[in-house]
Motif scaffolding. Structure first.
Motif, PDB file in Angstrom:
ATOM      1  N   GLU A  43       0.815  -1.217   0.000  1.00  0.00           N
ATOM      2  CA  GLU A  43       0.000   0.000   0.000  1.00  0.00           C
ATOM      3  C   GLU A  43       0.844   1.260   0.000  1.00  0.00           C
ATOM      4  O   GLU A  43       0.454   2.267  -0.592  1.00  0.00           O
ATOM      5  N   GLU A  44       1.999   1.224   0.657  1.00  0.00           N
ATOM      6  CA  GLU A  44       2.837   2.413   0.733  1.00  0.00           C
ATOM      7  C   GLU A  44       3.411   2.817  -0.631  1.00  0.00           C
ATOM      8  O   GLU A  44       3.934   3.904  -0.792  1.00  0.00           O
ATOM      9  N   LEU A  50       3.731  -1.253 -10.136  1.00  0.00           N
ATOM     10  CA  LEU A  50       4.594  -2.344  -9.705  1.00  0.00           C
ATOM     11  C   LEU A  50       4.189  -3.660 -10.357  1.00  0.00           C
ATOM     12  O   LEU A  50       3.012  -3.902 -10.605  1.00  0.00           O
ATOM     13  N   VAL A  51       5.193  -4.501 -10.590  1.00  0.00           N
ATOM     14  CA  VAL A  51       4.974  -5.837 -11.126  1.00  0.00           C
ATOM     15  C   VAL A  51       5.684  -6.822 -10.207  1.00  0.00           C
ATOM     16  O   VAL A  51       6.839  -6.613  -9.848  1.00  0.00           O
ATOM     17  N   ARG A  79       9.061  -9.914  -4.236  1.00  0.00           N
ATOM     18  CA  ARG A  79       9.870  -8.825  -4.778  1.00  0.00           C
ATOM     19  C   ARG A  79       9.018  -8.122  -5.822  1.00  0.00           C
ATOM     20  O   ARG A  79       8.331  -8.774  -6.606  1.00  0.00           O
ATOM     21  N   TRP A  80       9.055  -6.824  -5.839  1.00  0.00           N
ATOM     22  CA  TRP A  80       8.297  -6.042  -6.809  1.00  0.00           C
ATOM     23  C   TRP A  80       9.259  -5.185  -7.619  1.00  0.00           C
ATOM     24  O   TRP A  80      10.263  -4.709  -7.094  1.00  0.00           O
ATOM     25  N   THR A  81       8.946  -4.974  -8.898  1.00  0.00           N
ATOM     26  CA  THR A  81       9.748  -4.096  -9.740  1.00  0.00           C
ATOM     27  C   THR A  81       8.900  -2.899 -10.144  1.00  0.00           C
ATOM     28  O   THR A  81       7.765  -3.052 -10.594  1.00  0.00           O
ATOM     29  N   ASN A  82       9.472  -1.703  -9.961  1.00  0.00           N
ATOM     30  CA  ASN A  82       8.834  -0.475 -10.419  1.00  0.00           C
ATOM     31  C   ASN A  82       9.006  -0.438 -11.936  1.00  0.00           C
ATOM     32  O   ASN A  82      10.122  -0.399 -12.441  1.00  0.00           O
ATOM     33  N   LYS A  83       7.896  -0.470 -12.688  1.00  0.00           N
ATOM     34  CA  LYS A  83       7.944  -0.520 -14.146  1.00  0.00           C
ATOM     35  C   LYS A  83       8.649   0.697 -14.749  1.00  0.00           C
ATOM     36  O   LYS A  83       9.283   0.592 -15.781  1.00  0.00           O
ATOM     37  N   ILE A  89      11.539  -3.338  -5.215  1.00  0.00           N
ATOM     38  CA  ILE A  89      10.866  -2.872  -3.995  1.00  0.00           C
ATOM     39  C   ILE A  89      10.377  -4.091  -3.230  1.00  0.00           C
ATOM     40  O   ILE A  89       9.912  -5.068  -3.818  1.00  0.00           O
ATOM     41  N   LYS A  90      10.494  -4.008  -1.909  1.00  0.00           N
ATOM     42  CA  LYS A  90       9.963  -5.067  -1.049  1.00  0.00           C
ATOM     43  C   LYS A  90       9.429  -4.435   0.220  1.00  0.00           C
ATOM     44  O   LYS A  90       9.875  -3.367   0.634  1.00  0.00           O
TER      45      LYS A  90
END
Length: 115
Positions: A43-44, A50-51, A79-83, A89-90
């Motif tokens: 949420e932050e 994000l993907v 783990r998330w990647t900013n497109k 990002i985690k």
């Protein structure tokens, strides 16, 4: 009482709310519960696109015993990647009590009964 509410009595709230149980193993002495973080973006970072890009390495922590069995929680965080930027990002989970391999709640309990 719902099954989710019942689980919150036995497991840390953050696990029930943000992780799925993907498997379990049960022996005479131990119970291993395997969790994967749900595919809901943090949420932050909801203003970013994000993907989900898989999982971080699994961590294993010890929790309160259940019915005389040692309980180990095996947790895989996403783990998330900013497109836009490609930045990884985690979430900043505080899963483990500092200096231990057990949940914060279990460590606090052991510390209290040791007094």
């Amino acid at each position: 009482m719902t099954p989710i509410e019942l689980l919150k009595f036995m497991l840390p709230d953050f696990l029930v709310d943000h992780f799925d149980v993907v498997s379990t193993t049960n022996s005479e002495e131990t119970l291993h519960l395997y969790f994967e973080e749900k595919a809901n973006a943090p949420e932050e970072f909801n203003t970013l696109e994000l993907v989900s890009k898989g999982f971080q390495d699994e961590i294993t922590i010890q929790d309160f015993p259940l019915r005389g069995k040692y309980v180990y929680l095996h947790i895989k965080r996403r783990r998330w990647t900013n497109k836009t930027t490609g930045e990884i990002i985690k979430r900043d989970w505080q899963l483990v009590a500092k200096g231990t391999r057990m949940t914060q709640e279990f460590a606090a309990f052991l510390k209290e009964i040791n007094r």
